[in-house]
Write a protein that holds these residues in place. Structure first.
Motif, PDB file in Angstrom:
ATOM      1  N   THR A 116     -44.333 135.073 -12.693  1.00  0.00           N
ATOM      2  CA  THR A 116     -44.048 135.377 -14.093  1.00  0.00           C
ATOM      3  C   THR A 116     -44.584 136.751 -14.463  1.00  0.00           C
ATOM      4  OG1 THR A 116     -44.064 133.040 -14.738  1.00  0.00           O
ATOM      5  CG2 THR A 116     -44.455 134.650 -16.483  1.00  0.00           C
ATOM      6  N   ARG A 117     -45.837 136.999 -14.110  1.00  0.00           N
ATOM      7  CA  ARG A 117     -46.465 138.279 -14.438  1.00  0.00           C
ATOM      8  C   ARG A 117     -45.693 139.445 -13.821  1.00  0.00           C
ATOM      9  NH1 ARG A 117     -49.602 141.816 -12.048  1.00  0.00           N
ATOM     10  NH2 ARG A 117     -49.788 140.546 -10.165  1.00  0.00           N
ATOM     11  N   LYS A 118     -45.311 139.306 -12.546  1.00  0.00           N
ATOM     12  CA  LYS A 118     -44.614 140.390 -11.862  1.00  0.00           C
ATOM     13  C   LYS A 118     -43.249 140.664 -12.478  1.00  0.00           C
ATOM     14  CE  LYS A 118     -46.776 140.077  -7.288  1.00  0.00           C
ATOM     15  NZ  LYS A 118     -46.564 139.780  -5.844  1.00  0.00           N
ATOM     16  N   ARG A 119     -42.528 139.613 -12.865  1.00  0.00           N
ATOM     17  CA  ARG A 119     -41.200 139.816 -13.449  1.00  0.00           C
ATOM     18  C   ARG A 119     -41.288 140.486 -14.818  1.00  0.00           C
ATOM     19  NH1 ARG A 119     -36.837 135.069 -12.022  1.00  0.00           N
ATOM     20  NH2 ARG A 119     -37.374 134.838  -9.812  1.00  0.00           N
ATOM     21  N   ILE A 120     -42.255 140.067 -15.611  1.00  0.00           N
ATOM     22  CA  ILE A 120     -42.410 140.690 -16.936  1.00  0.00           C
ATOM     23  C   ILE A 120     -42.835 142.140 -16.786  1.00  0.00           C
ATOM     24  CG2 ILE A 120     -43.731 140.671 -19.082  1.00  0.00           C
ATOM     25  CD1 ILE A 120     -41.677 138.475 -18.992  1.00  0.00           C
ATOM     26  N   GLU A 121     -43.842 142.400 -15.975  1.00  0.00           N
ATOM     27  CA  GLU A 121     -44.322 143.765 -15.793  1.00  0.00           C
ATOM     28  C   GLU A 121     -43.239 144.661 -15.217  1.00  0.00           C
ATOM     29  OE1 GLU A 121     -47.883 143.489 -13.492  1.00  0.00           O
ATOM     30  OE2 GLU A 121     -49.114 142.842 -15.200  1.00  0.00           O
ATOM     31  N   GLY A 122     -42.455 144.122 -14.261  1.00  0.00           N
ATOM     32  CA  GLY A 122     -41.357 144.898 -13.690  1.00  0.00           C
ATOM     33  C   GLY A 122     -40.257 145.162 -14.709  1.00  0.00           C
ATOM     34  N   LEU A 127     -40.926 151.306 -20.308  1.00  0.00           N
ATOM     35  CA  LEU A 127     -40.337 151.148 -21.639  1.00  0.00           C
ATOM     36  C   LEU A 127     -41.427 151.144 -22.708  1.00  0.00           C
ATOM     37  CD1 LEU A 127     -37.718 148.320 -20.930  1.00  0.00           C
ATOM     38  CD2 LEU A 127     -37.368 150.798 -20.894  1.00  0.00           C
ATOM     39  N   ASP A 128     -41.082 151.680 -23.861  1.00  0.00           N
ATOM     40  CA  ASP A 128     -42.012 151.734 -24.989  1.00  0.00           C
ATOM     41  C   ASP A 128     -41.931 150.411 -25.761  1.00  0.00           C
ATOM     42  OD1 ASP A 128     -43.735 152.495 -27.001  1.00  0.00           O
ATOM     43  OD2 ASP A 128     -42.229 153.680 -28.072  1.00  0.00           O
ATOM     44  N   VAL A 129     -42.595 149.373 -25.227  1.00  0.00           N
ATOM     45  CA  VAL A 129     -42.545 148.045 -25.843  1.00  0.00           C
ATOM     46  C   VAL A 129     -43.523 147.995 -27.009  1.00  0.00           C
ATOM     47  CG1 VAL A 129     -42.906 145.571 -25.499  1.00  0.00           C
ATOM     48  CG2 VAL A 129     -41.850 146.940 -23.690  1.00  0.00           C
ATOM     49  N   GLY A 130     -42.981 147.815 -28.202  1.00  0.00           N
ATOM     50  CA  GLY A 130     -43.838 147.798 -29.389  1.00  0.00           C
ATOM     51  C   GLY A 130     -44.070 146.419 -29.966  1.00  0.00           C
ATOM     52  N   ILE A 131     -43.129 145.499 -29.717  1.00  0.00           N
ATOM     53  CA  ILE A 131     -43.215 144.162 -30.312  1.00  0.00           C
ATOM     54  C   ILE A 131     -42.923 143.100 -29.256  1.00  0.00           C
ATOM     55  CG2 ILE A 131     -42.266 142.598 -32.072  1.00  0.00           C
ATOM     56  CD1 ILE A 131     -41.413 145.075 -33.653  1.00  0.00           C
ATOM     57  N   VAL A 171     -47.962 142.387 -21.577  1.00  0.00           N
ATOM     58  CA  VAL A 171     -47.600 143.487 -22.482  1.00  0.00           C
ATOM     59  C   VAL A 171     -48.814 144.168 -23.113  1.00  0.00           C
ATOM     60  CG1 VAL A 171     -45.397 142.371 -23.032  1.00  0.00           C
ATOM     61  CG2 VAL A 171     -47.334 142.066 -24.572  1.00  0.00           C
ATOM     62  N   LEU A 172     -49.955 143.498 -23.118  1.00  0.00           N
ATOM     63  CA  LEU A 172     -51.129 144.061 -23.792  1.00  0.00           C
ATOM     64  C   LEU A 172     -51.580 145.429 -23.260  1.00  0.00           C
ATOM     65  CD1 LEU A 172     -53.387 140.962 -24.555  1.00  0.00           C
ATOM     66  CD2 LEU A 172     -52.576 142.662 -26.201  1.00  0.00           C
ATOM     67  N   PRO A 173     -51.625 145.651 -21.940  1.00  0.00           N
ATOM     68  CA  PRO A 173     -52.106 146.963 -21.468  1.00  0.00           C
ATOM     69  C   PRO A 173     -51.340 148.145 -22.054  1.00  0.00           C
ATOM     70  CG  PRO A 173     -52.057 145.407 -19.653  1.00  0.00           C
ATOM     71  CD  PRO A 173     -51.394 144.728 -20.814  1.00  0.00           C
ATOM     72  N   GLY A 174     -50.005 148.023 -22.157  1.00  0.00           N
ATOM     73  CA  GLY A 174     -49.212 149.111 -22.725  1.00  0.00           C
ATOM     74  C   GLY A 174     -49.508 149.331 -24.190  1.00  0.00           C
ATOM     75  N   MET A 175     -49.712 148.243 -24.928  1.00  0.00           N
ATOM     76  CA  MET A 175     -50.031 148.364 -26.349  1.00  0.00           C
ATOM     77  C   MET A 175     -51.419 148.961 -26.550  1.00  0.00           C
ATOM     78  SD  MET A 175     -48.494 144.803 -27.921  1.00  0.00           S
ATOM     79  CE  MET A 175     -46.724 144.478 -27.944  1.00  0.00           C
ATOM     80  N   ILE A 176     -52.355 148.556 -25.720  1.00  0.00           N
ATOM     81  CA  ILE A 176     -53.716 149.101 -25.807  1.00  0.00           C
ATOM     82  C   ILE A 176     -53.702 150.608 -25.532  1.00  0.00           C
ATOM     83  CG2 ILE A 176     -55.997 149.080 -24.723  1.00  0.00           C
ATOM     84  CD1 ILE A 176     -55.545 146.074 -24.211  1.00  0.00           C
TER      85      ILE A 176
END
Length: 322
Positions: A116-122, A127-131, A171-176
């Motif tokens: 799950t983690r790998k598919r989401i991160e991939g 991408l600029d994921v904001g939400i 998604v948290l690392p990108g938002m942080i």
């Protein structure tokens, strides 16, 4: 006699003052509620980022939120377990809105945590994921715990608990890194409004987890510019609920519009749809014992109908095989 009259007058005056204060507090609360529900302007969601990731995005509330966010010009990352339904939903959205859409095919009930983690991160890389909208959820027919199928229980736990947890972690690392973002967890009135939820124990318990998960990580990340919120729908007319729209049961589209209006505001737990707020207010004075009695009877009737339907299907299957 004069002393008694003095104390009576003092008591009467104090009662008026306390009553007035109580009225003022209630009136101020009502004015605030009117502002929040009808007058408060929505946030400019593009400020969080140009992409939104939505789990459980091909039906019901998730699909409605996807359409509403697309109408705001946000690009979408749709997450679901059925690639055909994901493509169909994407085509519907593109016919009405000019936005970019990506898919991530995930069945939270079957994939491991690492997969799950790998598919989401991939899927969100670069991408600029904001939400993030954690909407994916799974229910089951009304049953006592000992009657519930073990595989169904396992799937409910994986979808409702692990799915939201690991997608959020991804998604948290990108938002942080960019110091901004919004995470919306779609909860349930079964875990907040009702005093108990018999015959749907596992479902309501997983939604209670989402409420506490939201409140806790909100404290962890609010200084990082990340707005985290758990939205509490009561009954909404969807395939999972199987109820027709009525005064207190909005369509998914109506709830989706209300949901998007609340994104980015500080309330950790909220009821976005205004008539759900009215319904919750009306339910508060009812004693827990009476509510528990009614809820148990309601779900016992649901269990009875479900078992009759199940037995009818079994009988039909046996007849066809004879």
């Amino acid at each position: 006699m004069a002393i008694m009259e003095y104390w009576q007058h003092l008591f009467f005056t104090a009662s008026i003052i306390l009553g007035f204060i109580s009225f003022c507090k209630s009136f101020i609360y009502f004015l605030k509620w009117l502002w929040v529900m009808f007058l408060r302007p929505p946030k400019n969601l593009k400020e969080y980022g140009s992409w939104t990731i939505i789990t459980g995005s091909t039906d019901g509330i998730g699909k409605a939120i996807a359409f509403e966010l697309a109408s705001k010009g946000l690009n979408l990352i749709l997450v679901g377990r059925n690639s055909v339904k994901l493509e169909s939903t994407s085509m519907e959205i593109r016919e009405r809105h000019h936005v970019k859409i990506k898919h991530i095919v995930i069945d939270f009930a079957k994939l491991s945590t690492e997969e799950t983690r790998k598919r989401i991160e991939g899927g969100i890389a670069g991408l600029d994921v904001g939400i993030l909208i954690n909407n994916a959820g799974m229910g089951y027919p009304a049953r006592f715990l000992h009657e519930s199928d073990l595989e169904v229980i396992d799937s409910v736990l994986k979808v409702n608990l692990m799915g939201a947890t690991w997608v959020t972690k991804a998604v948290l690392p990108g938002m942080i890194k960019k110091k901004k973002g919004a995470i919306i967890n779609i909860g349930s009135g079964s875990s907040v409004v009702a005093p108990s939820y018999p015959l749907g124990t596992i479902y309501s318990a997983t939604k209670a987890y989402l409420a506490m998960f939201t409140k806790s990580i909100n404290l962890e990340y609010k200084t990082q510019g990340i707005d985290i919120q758990c939205q509490i729908p009561l009954y909404v007319s969807t395939k999972m609920v199987k109820l027709k729209p009525s005064v207190f049961i909005p369509t998914a589209e109506i709830f989706g519009k209300a949901s998007v209006r609340w994104i980015g505001y500080g309330e950790q737990l909220c009821l976005p749809y205004w008539l759900h707020g009215v319904q919750w207010f009306l339910l508060q004075p009812i004693p827990d014992a009476l509510m528990n009695w009614y809820i148990l009877r309601f779900f016992m009737e649901g269990r009875r109908r479900s078992l009759v339907k199940q037995q009818t299907l079994i009988n039909l299957h046996n007849c066809l095989n004879d």
